[in-house]
Design a protein around this motif. Structure first.
Motif, short mmCIF file in Angstrom:
data_model
loop_
_atom_site.label_atom_id
_atom_site.label_comp_id
_atom_site.label_asym_id
_atom_site.label_seq_id
_atom_site.Cartn_x
_atom_site.Cartn_y
_atom_site.Cartn_z
N GLU A 259 0.83 -1.23 -0.13
CA GLU A 259 0.29 0.15 0.02
C GLU A 259 0.81 1.71 -0.13
O GLU A 259 0.64 2.04 -0.39
CB GLU A 259 -1.06 0.39 1.27
N LEU A 260 2.04 1.45 0.99
CA LEU A 260 2.82 2.57 0.95
C LEU A 260 3.78 2.75 -0.45
O LEU A 260 3.58 3.60 -1.07
CB LEU A 260 4.16 2.46 1.66
N LEU A 261 3.99 1.59 -1.23
CA LEU A 261 4.63 2.00 -2.66
C LEU A 261 3.46 2.26 -3.04
O LEU A 261 4.41 3.18 -4.71
CB LEU A 261 5.16 -0.19 -2.62
N ALA A 262 2.71 1.80 -3.52
CA ALA A 262 1.30 2.23 -4.44
C ALA A 262 1.02 3.54 -4.43
O ALA A 262 0.59 4.18 -5.20
CB ALA A 262 -0.32 1.11 -4.07
N ARG A 263 1.44 4.25 -2.83
CA ARG A 263 0.71 5.73 -2.56
C ARG A 263 1.68 6.33 -2.86
O ARG A 263 2.27 7.27 -2.82
CB ARG A 263 0.41 5.84 -1.33
N GLY A 264 3.12 5.59 -3.10
CA GLY A 264 4.43 6.86 -2.88
C GLY A 264 5.04 7.67 -2.06
O GLY A 264 5.09 8.55 -1.33
N ALA A 265 4.83 6.45 -1.09
CA ALA A 265 5.11 7.05 0.78
C ALA A 265 6.59 6.99 0.65
O ALA A 265 7.64 6.60 0.02
CB ALA A 265 4.81 6.22 1.43
N ALA A 266 6.79 7.85 1.46
CA ALA A 266 8.33 8.72 2.36
C ALA A 266 8.03 9.30 3.41
O ALA A 266 7.54 9.19 3.92
CB ALA A 266 8.87 9.50 0.80
N VAL A 267 9.53 8.77 3.59
CA VAL A 267 9.64 9.95 5.16
C VAL A 267 10.57 10.47 5.05
O VAL A 267 11.92 10.64 4.48
CB VAL A 267 10.45 8.82 6.20
N ASP A 268 9.82 11.74 5.54
CA ASP A 268 10.47 13.04 6.20
C ASP A 268 12.02 12.81 7.28
O ASP A 268 11.60 11.66 7.70
CB ASP A 268 9.74 13.74 6.78
N GLU A 269 13.19 13.20 6.84
CA GLU A 269 14.43 13.16 7.37
C GLU A 269 13.85 14.23 8.48
O GLU A 269 14.87 13.36 10.02
CB GLU A 269 15.81 13.76 6.32
N GLN A 270 13.81 15.42 9.20
CA GLN A 270 14.31 16.29 9.59
C GLN A 270 13.08 16.49 10.04
O GLN A 270 11.58 16.73 10.08
CB GLN A 270 14.74 17.50 9.55
N PRO A 271 12.92 16.87 11.53
CA PRO A 271 11.16 16.77 12.76
C PRO A 271 10.64 18.68 12.84
O PRO A 271 12.11 18.88 12.93
CB PRO A 271 11.67 16.12 13.22
N VAL A 272 10.09 18.17 12.78
CA VAL A 272 9.97 20.50 13.20
C VAL A 272 9.72 20.08 14.29
O VAL A 272 8.22 19.15 15.38
CB VAL A 272 8.91 20.85 12.18
N GLU A 273 10.16 21.19 15.23
CA GLU A 273 9.57 21.27 16.41
C GLU A 273 8.31 21.84 16.49
O GLU A 273 8.15 23.02 15.95
CB GLU A 273 10.75 22.27 17.16
N VAL A 274 6.84 21.26 17.86
CA VAL A 274 6.01 21.77 17.86
C VAL A 274 5.26 22.33 19.21
O VAL A 274 4.26 22.00 19.75
CB VAL A 274 5.36 20.60 17.05
N THR A 275 7.10 21.97 19.69
CA THR A 275 5.92 22.96 21.69
C THR A 275 5.21 23.42 21.65
O THR A 275 4.31 23.14 22.31
CB THR A 275 7.27 23.10 22.14
N ARG A 276 5.10 24.64 20.95
CA ARG A 276 4.27 25.58 21.54
C ARG A 276 2.86 25.60 20.94
O ARG A 276 2.06 25.99 21.99
CB ARG A 276 4.90 26.42 20.69
N LEU A 277 2.81 24.67 20.33
CA LEU A 277 1.39 24.06 19.50
C LEU A 277 0.77 23.89 20.82
O LEU A 277 -0.39 23.51 20.42
CB LEU A 277 1.28 22.86 18.78
N PHE A 278 0.89 23.00 21.49
CA PHE A 278 0.74 22.11 22.62
C PHE A 278 0.69 23.39 23.61
O PHE A 278 0.71 22.60 24.97
CB PHE A 278 0.93 21.12 22.47
N GLU A 279 1.10 24.21 24.08
CA GLU A 279 1.31 24.76 24.99
C GLU A 279 0.03 24.83 25.82
O GLU A 279 0.55 24.36 27.13
CB GLU A 279 1.74 26.48 25.02
N LYS A 280 -0.96 25.20 25.57
CA LYS A 280 -2.12 24.65 26.36
C LYS A 280 -3.10 23.57 25.57
O LYS A 280 -4.47 23.69 26.08
CB LYS A 280 -3.54 26.06 25.41
#
Lengths: 610, 412
Positions: A259-280
Motif C-alpha cells: 500500500e505504501l509503495l502504491a501511494r509513493g510513500a516517503a519518510v521525512d528526515e528532519q523533525p519539526v519542533e511543535v512544542t508551542r502548538l501544545f502549550e495549552k
C-alpha cells in the motif's frame, strides 16, 4: 491460514535450567530467593565493547542509545562471581555431563574442545555485560525428521525485578540452549516439537521444574518476510498461537508495504519542533513536555493505526523503536484527536508540517536529547515499513502477540572468555555418557513391569515426585502404594495445608517401608505423614499412631474377640465378619492391614463354628 | 594431514555428519581453534579442518577523534596498557592500543575533560615492573610536566601499582597531579571499571590536587572513585573493583561518577604549592622479606651484600630471637635493616618487648608507620641519595611523602 501457502519456516531455541548443585562458574547454590531476602546492592553501568573482529554488535549499539544505571540485588547465596568482581571458576562438570546426556539423546556429535565464549548482552541482565556460553554438540535428529542444530551450555541471566533493577540469585544457573534448524512448517508442528524437546529434557531427571525454568524462543519467517526471533515464550500451549500471530503480523506488514509503495510513500528526515502548538493542550503528557517534535510520514495516513496483530498496530512498532531512547511512547495522527488532544490542535499540527490527508504525523515528547534520538528511531522504523518486515528480536506479550526488543544480534557479539580454559570432551568421556530413558518409554515400562494403568503411569512420569516413586519402589515399596502416595496422598495432604516441603523423600519412603513391613496399615499413611510433617520421627509416629501388633499377638487378639462375642458369631455366622472387623481395627488402631484382619477373622470364625 | 593455516583463513570443519564453516584463529593444545560463523569458537582435531580460502586482513578503519583546544592538556603514560586493549582474533593475544585516538574511542567521556597526548613507556604486566622502570617513569612524568602538562595519568597494572606510585612520590615533587589508574576487570568487557576509573583519573588530573595519587573505585558500585595518597595505598583484594584502600588514613579525596565532581580533603597537597623536582637516584639492591614462626635464620643470609633489607615482622615489629643475630650480622656487614609490621595498621615499636630491644641493639631501624612495600621503595631512594648510616636512619624515620605519620589515627 495455510502454512504452506505463506511459506512458513520456523525453528526453536529452547532454554532449560539445569538442576545442579552449583552454578555454572561458581560454587553458589542454584536457588531462587524471594527478593526481600537480598542483603546487599550495588550499581553499575555497561557499555558496548568491540568484538574480536573489531566491530560493535548492532543490538548492543542500539542498547547504548540510552545509558542506564543498573541496580543489582545480592544475597547470602550469591558471591563475587555474580557481582563480576571475581574471575569465574572452571566450567561446572555436573552441568556439562547433563548437557552431554541430552546431546546423546538427540544423537548429536560432541565438540572435541569446548571454548567458553562471551555473548555480549548489555541490557543489564548480566553484571559482566555478557552471557557466558559454550557450544557443546551439533547435528542431532528429531522424530519428525527435523534437525537439532546445536546444544550450548550457558549461564542464566539475572532476573529483572523492575526496569533497571536485577536480582542476582538466578544469574549463573546452568542453562542448556537447544536450537533446531528452521525445519518446522506449521504452528502445530512447532508446538509439538517444543513439547517433545521438553519431554527429552525432563527425562534426564536433572532439569529444574516450574515456571520460568524453561523458555522457548521462536524463529519465524514467511515467504517475502524476514527472520524474527520471539523470546521468552514460557507456556507451551501458547506456542502455536504465537507462531500464527507472527505469520499474520508479517503478512500485514507486507500488505502495508504494498500500500505504501502504491501511494509513493516517503519518510521525512528532519523533525519539526511543535512544542508551542501544545502549550495549552488538554494532554498532560504533551503539556509538561520540554520539547515536542513532529515528523511527517508521507502517505502513511491510516496505515500507522492499522492492526497487524491483536492489540498491535504499525504505530506500536514505531513506538517500540522510539522507546529505546528512553521516551515513554509516541502519538500519531491515526489515533488523534484523542488523549486530550483536540481536532483543532491536530489541524494546526498538520498545517505546520504541511501534512496532507494521506500523510501521518508522529509526535514525540521528551527532553531534547531523548526526543531527537527517538525521532531518528521513528524515521528508521517508518522507513523499514517501506521495505517490509525487519529482522528483529521480539518479546512475547500476554496472549501471544509480541513487541520489538532489539535488532537481531550477529556473530559480532561473540568474544572468547579469556578467564576460562577450554574443556576437552574425549571419546572415552563421550562413550561413558548414556542417554536417559525417555519419559514416554518409562511410562510404558511402568505399565509392563508394575502393572500400573497407562493413565497412572503417564501421570507418574510427568509428576515432579517421579524420583520419589522410583526410590520407593527400589526400596521395596509396592508400586501401587508408591503411586497412590505420590499421585494422591501427598497432593491431598498438601491441599489440607500439611507442610510437606521439609519432610524429605527419605522419611516418606520410611513411612511406606513401615507399611510394607507390616508395621503399619496402608490406611494409616495419611495420618503418619501428617505426624511426620509435624515433626515426629518416623518410628515414633508408627509406634504412637499404630502400635505394632505382631502376627501371633494378632491371632490371639482375633480369637479372643470372636470368643467374647461367640453368641453373636453363632447367630450371624459369616455375617459377623463385617461388624467384628470394626472391633479388631479399633483395637489395633489401624496398624494392621484390613485384608489381613479379614483373613484372620474368617479363619477364627470358621474355627469357632466348628 | 596437517596443513599450515594462516589466522583469518576461511575453513570448513566436519563434526560428525555436520559441516560448519568458520574462520581459523590459531592452533592450541594440538587443536585447531576455529571461530564458527555463529560466533562460537571451537577446538577441532586438525584432520577435520579443511582450507577454503585465504582472506585479506580487514584492517580497522582509523577513526579520527577531535580534541577540544580550549581544554587543558594531560599526558597519559602507559606502562602496560589495559585501558584500551582487546583480543586480536588472528593471534588470540591481547593487544594494547594506545594512540590518543584509541583511548578516546575506548573511553568517550575523556574528550570532554581534557586534550591528551600519550606515551607508551612499557607494555608489561605490572608484576614484571622493575626499579629501573620506576626511574624511567619518573623521568617521563617529569618531562611531561616540564613540557606543560596540566596533569599526568599513568596507566598501570594493578598488582604493583602501589609500589610504582610510592616510588614516584619519593622521586618526584610535582606541582600538578600525577594520577595512577588501572582496571581490575579487563577493558574488553562491557562492565570494565576502566571507563569510570579513567574518567575519574582525568577529572583528578585537571583538579586542584598537587601530588602523586592512585584513583580507583571506592566501592563495588560505579558511583565514586577514591583518591589515595601514593604512600598510604595498598591493594587489599585480589579481584574486587574497590581493591585499593588507604591504610591507616582516609583517602585524600573523592570523585563522583558520572558527575566528575572532585572533592579534596584538607590535607591533600594543593596544585602549584610545590616546585617540580626530580631526584631519580635509586639503589636497587634492597630486599623485602616476611618473617614467619620457625623461619630458618639462614634465609637472611641470602641478603648478604645487599644495601638494604626491609623486614615485615610480627606485631609491633618482631622476629624470633634466633633471627636477631643474623640481622645483626647483616647490619654489621653494612646492610641497612628496617623493621615494619605485617599488621599493616599501626606503628612499629621495638622498645616494648625484649626481642624488640634486642633488634634495636642489633642496629635495626624502626619503620614507624610505613607499609612494608613503601618502606622498601623508600629505602631504595634513600640509599640512592646517601650511604651515611645515621642520615639513612634519619631519612627513613622522617616523613617525605606522607608515609610516616606523626600521629597514629585510631581506626582500622
Amino acid at each position: 491460514m495455510d502454512s504452506e501457502q505463506v511459506g512458513l519456516v520456523a525453528g526453536l531455541e529452547i532454554h532449560q535450567q539445569l538442576d545442579t548443585a552449583c552454578k555454572l562458574f561458581c560454587g553458589c547454590p542454584t536457588r531462587i530467593r524471594p527478593v526481600e531476602e537480598h542483603n546487599g546492592e550495588f550499581y553499575r553501568y555497561l557499555r558496548a565493547t568491540v568484538s574480536e573482529l573489531g566491530t560493535i554488535d548492532r543490538a548492543a549499539e542500539e542498547e547504548m542509545k540510552h545509558i542506564r544505571r543498573f541496580r543489582y540485588l545480592a544475597y547470602d547465596s550469591t558471591c563475587l562471581v555474580e557481582n563480576d568482581d571475581e574471575p569465574p571458576s572452571p566450567l561446572n562438570e555436573e552441568a556439562l555431563e547433563i548437557t552431554l546426556e541430552i546431546a546423546k539423546t538427540f544423537e548429536m556429535t560432541p565438540i572435541e574442545q569446548v571454548h567458553v565464549m562471551r555473548k555480549l548482552v548489555i541490557d543489564g541482565s548480566n553484571t559482566s555485560g555478557f552471557q557466558r556460553t559454550g557450544l557443546v554438540a551439533v547435528g542431532g535428529t528429531l522424530p519428525n525428521g527435523g534437525r537439532v542444530e546445536s546444544i550450548c551450555l550457558e549461564e542464566e541471566a539475572a532476573q529483572r525485578v523492575e526496569d533497571a533493577c536485577f536480582s542476582l540469585d538466578r544469574l549463573g544457573i546452568p542453562l542448556v540452549e537447544i536450537t533446531t534448524s528452521p525445519c518446522l512448517h506449521t504452528p502445530e508442528e512447532v508446538q509439538e516439537t517444543a513439547a517433545f524437546i521438553g519431554m527429552v529434557l525432563r527425562s534426564t531427571g536433572r532439569v529444574k521444574r516450574g515456571i520460568g525454568t524453561i523458555r522457548q524462543d521462536l524463529n519465524v519467517s514467511i515467504r517475502g518476510g524476514a527472520r524474527v526471533e520471539i523470546k521468552g515464550v514460557q507456556e507451551l500451549d501458547l506456542i502455536a498461537e504465537v507462531v500464527r500471530r507472527e505469520v499474520r503480523r508479517q503478512q500485514e506488514l507486507l500488505a502495508i508495504r504494498e500500500e505504501l509503495l502504491a501511494r509513493g510513500a516517503a519518510v521525512d528526515e528532519q523533525p519539526v519542533e511543535v512544542t508551542r502548538l501544545f502549550e495549552k493542550t488538554g494532554s498532560s503528557i504533551l503539556k509538561r513536555a520540554k520539547v515536542i517534535l513532529g515528523i511527517r510520514l508521507r502517505g502513511f495516513a491510516g496505515l500507522v493505526g492499522r492492526e497487524i496483530q491483536p492489540g498491535r498496530r504499525l504505530g506500536s512498532e514505531i513506538s517500540d523503536y522510539a522507546k529505546r531512547c528512553g521516551v515513554g511512547g509516541i502519538f500519531h495522527t491515526d489515533e488523534l484527536p484523542a488523549y486530550g488532544v483536540t481536532a483543532d490542535e491536530v489541524a494546526a499540527l498538520r498545517a505546520m508540517l504541511d501534512a496532507e490527508e494521506q500523510d501521518a504525523v508522529v509526535l514525540v515528547a521528551a527532553d531534547r536529547k531523548k526526543a531527537l534520538c527517538a525521532v531518528q528511531q521513528i524515521v528508521r522504523r517508518a522507513s523499514l515499513a517501506l521495505e517490509g518486515v525487519p529482522e528483529e528480536t521480539r518479546r512475547m506479550l500476554e496472549g501471544g502477540s509480541s513487541a520489538y526488543m532489539r535488532p537481531l544480534p550477529g556473530a559480532a557479539r561473540m568474544y572468547p572468555e579469556t578467564d576460562i580454559l577450554p574443556v576437552s570432551i574425549s571419546p572415552e568421556r563421550w562413550g561413558s555418557i548414556s542417554a536417559p530413558e525417555l519419559l514416554v518409554d518409562r511410562a510404558r515400562r511402568y505399565v509392563a513391569e508394575y502393572s500400573l494403568s497407562a493413565a497412572t503411569a503417564d501421570q507418574l512420569v510427568h509428576s515432579s515426585s517421579l524420583s520419589l516413586f522410583d526410590r520407593a519402589v527400589a526400596a521395596g515399596v509396592q508400586p501401587g502404594l508408591a503411586a497412590r502416595t505420590v499421585l494422591a496422598t501427598l497432593k491431598e495432604l498438601s491441599r489440607d495445608g500439611v507442610a510437606l516441603d521439609g519432610i524429605g523423600d527419605d522419611r516418606i519412603i520410611a513411612v511406606l517401608g513401615a507399611v510394607q513391613e507390616g508395621r503399619a496399615a496402608k490406611e494409616a499413611v495419611p495420618d503418619l505423614l501428617r505426624a511426620v510433617a509435624g515433626g515426629a520421627p518416623v518410628d515414633d509416629a508408627v509406634a504412637s499412631f499404630a502400635p505394632a501388633v505382631d502376627a501371633d499377638e494378632l491371632e490371639v487378639l482375633v480369637d479372643q474377640i470372636v470368643q467374647e462375642r461367640i453368641a453373636f458369631v453363632e447367630e450371624r455366622r459369616m455375617g459377623a465378619l463385617g461388624p467384628l472387623m470394626g472391633v479388631v481395627m479399633a483395637e489395633v488402631r489401624g496398624s494392621v492391614d484390613g485384608k489381613r484382619i479379614s483373613e484372620l477373622l474368617r479363619k477364627a470364625i470358621t474355627k469357632a463354628l466348628g | 594431514m596437517t596443513e599450515t593455516f594462516a589466522s583469518g583463513d576461511r575453513v570448513a570443519c566436519t563434526i560428525g555428519d555436520t559441516e560448519l564453516s568458520g574462520t581459523y584463529i590459531t592452533d592450541r593444545d594440538g587443536m585447531r581453534v576455529v571461530k564458527l560463523d555463529s560466533g562460537y569458537n571451537i577446538g577441532v582435531d586438525p584432520s577435520r579442518v579443511a582450507f577454503l580460502e585465504r582472506t585479506s586482513g580487514g584492517d580497522q578503519p582509523a577513526v579520527e577523534v577531535d580534541q577540544d583546544p580550549a581544554l587543558p592538556e594531560l599526558a597519559i603514560i602507559s606502562t602496560g596498557g589495559t585501558i584500551a586493549s582487546r583480543i586480536d582474533y588472528r593471534t588470540g593475544a591481547v593487544t594494547s592500543q594506545f594512540t590518543a585516538a584509541d583511548i578516546l574511542r575506548a573511553i568517550p567521556g575523556l574528550a570532554e575533560i581534557a586534550r591528551f597526548r600519550t606515551q607508551i613507556l612499557a607494555t608489561i604486566l605490572s608484576e614484571n615492573m622493575t626499579p629501573a622502570l620506576w626511574q624511567q617513569l619518573a623521568r617521563a612524568v617529569h618531562d611531561a610536566i616540564a613540557d606543560g602538562a596540566a596533569g599526568v595519568i599513568v596507566t598501570h597494572g594493578t598488582d604493583t601499582m602501589s609500589y610504582s606510585a610510592a616510588a614516584l612520590a619519593f622521586m618526584l615533587q610535582s606541582p600538578v597531579p600525577v594520577i595512577f589508574v588501572g582496571s581490575q576487570r579487563s577493558a574488553d568487557r562491557p562492565s570494565s571499571d576502566n571507563v569510570m576509573n579513567g574518567i575519574c583519573a582525568a577529572a583528578t588530573a585537571v583538579s586542584e590536587l598537587g601530588e602523586v595519587a592512585v584513583v580507583m573505585h571506592e566501592s563495588p558500585s560505579d558511583d565514586r572513585c577514591a583518591i589515595h595518597r601514593a604512600t598510604r595505598v595498598r591493594k587489599l583484594h585480589t579481584s574486587r573493583r574497590d581493591a585499593f584502600r588507604s591504610v591507616e588514613s582516609a583517602p585524600i579525596g573523592y570523585v563522583e561518577y558520572p558527575a566528575r565532581t572532585v572533592t579534596l580533603e584538607p590535607d591533600a597537597v594543593q596544585r602549584g604549592t610545590r616546585p617540580l623536582i626530580l631526584d631519580d637516584r635509586l639503589e636497587p639492591r634492597c630486599g623485602l622479606v616476611q618473617f614467619y614462626p620457625g623461619m630458618d635464620p639462614v634465609l637472611f643470609d641470602a641478603f648478604s651484600g645487599y644495601s638494604g633489607l626491609v623486614v615485615a615482622g610480627t606485631g609491633l615489629g618482631h622476629v624470633s630471637s634466633a633471627c636477631i643475630e643474623r640481622l645483626g650480622a647483616l647490619v654489621d656487614a653494612g646492610t641497612v635493616v628496617v623493621m615494619t609490621s605485617q599488621c599493616l595498621y599501626g606503628r612499629v615499636c621495638d622498645r616494648v618487648y625484649d626481642t624488640g630491644r634486642d633488634l634495636l641493639t642489633a642496629g635495626v631501624i624502626e619503620g614507624a608507620t610505613m607499609l612494608p612495600e613503601v618502606a622498601l621503595v623508600k629505602l631504595m631512594c634513600v640509599l640512592g641519595r646517601t650511604r651515611d648510616r645515621d642520615e639513612v636512619q634519619r631519612l627513613m624515620q622522617t616523613d617525605l611523602a606522607g608515609e610516616v605519620l606523626g600521629r597514629s589515627p585510631h581506626g582500622l
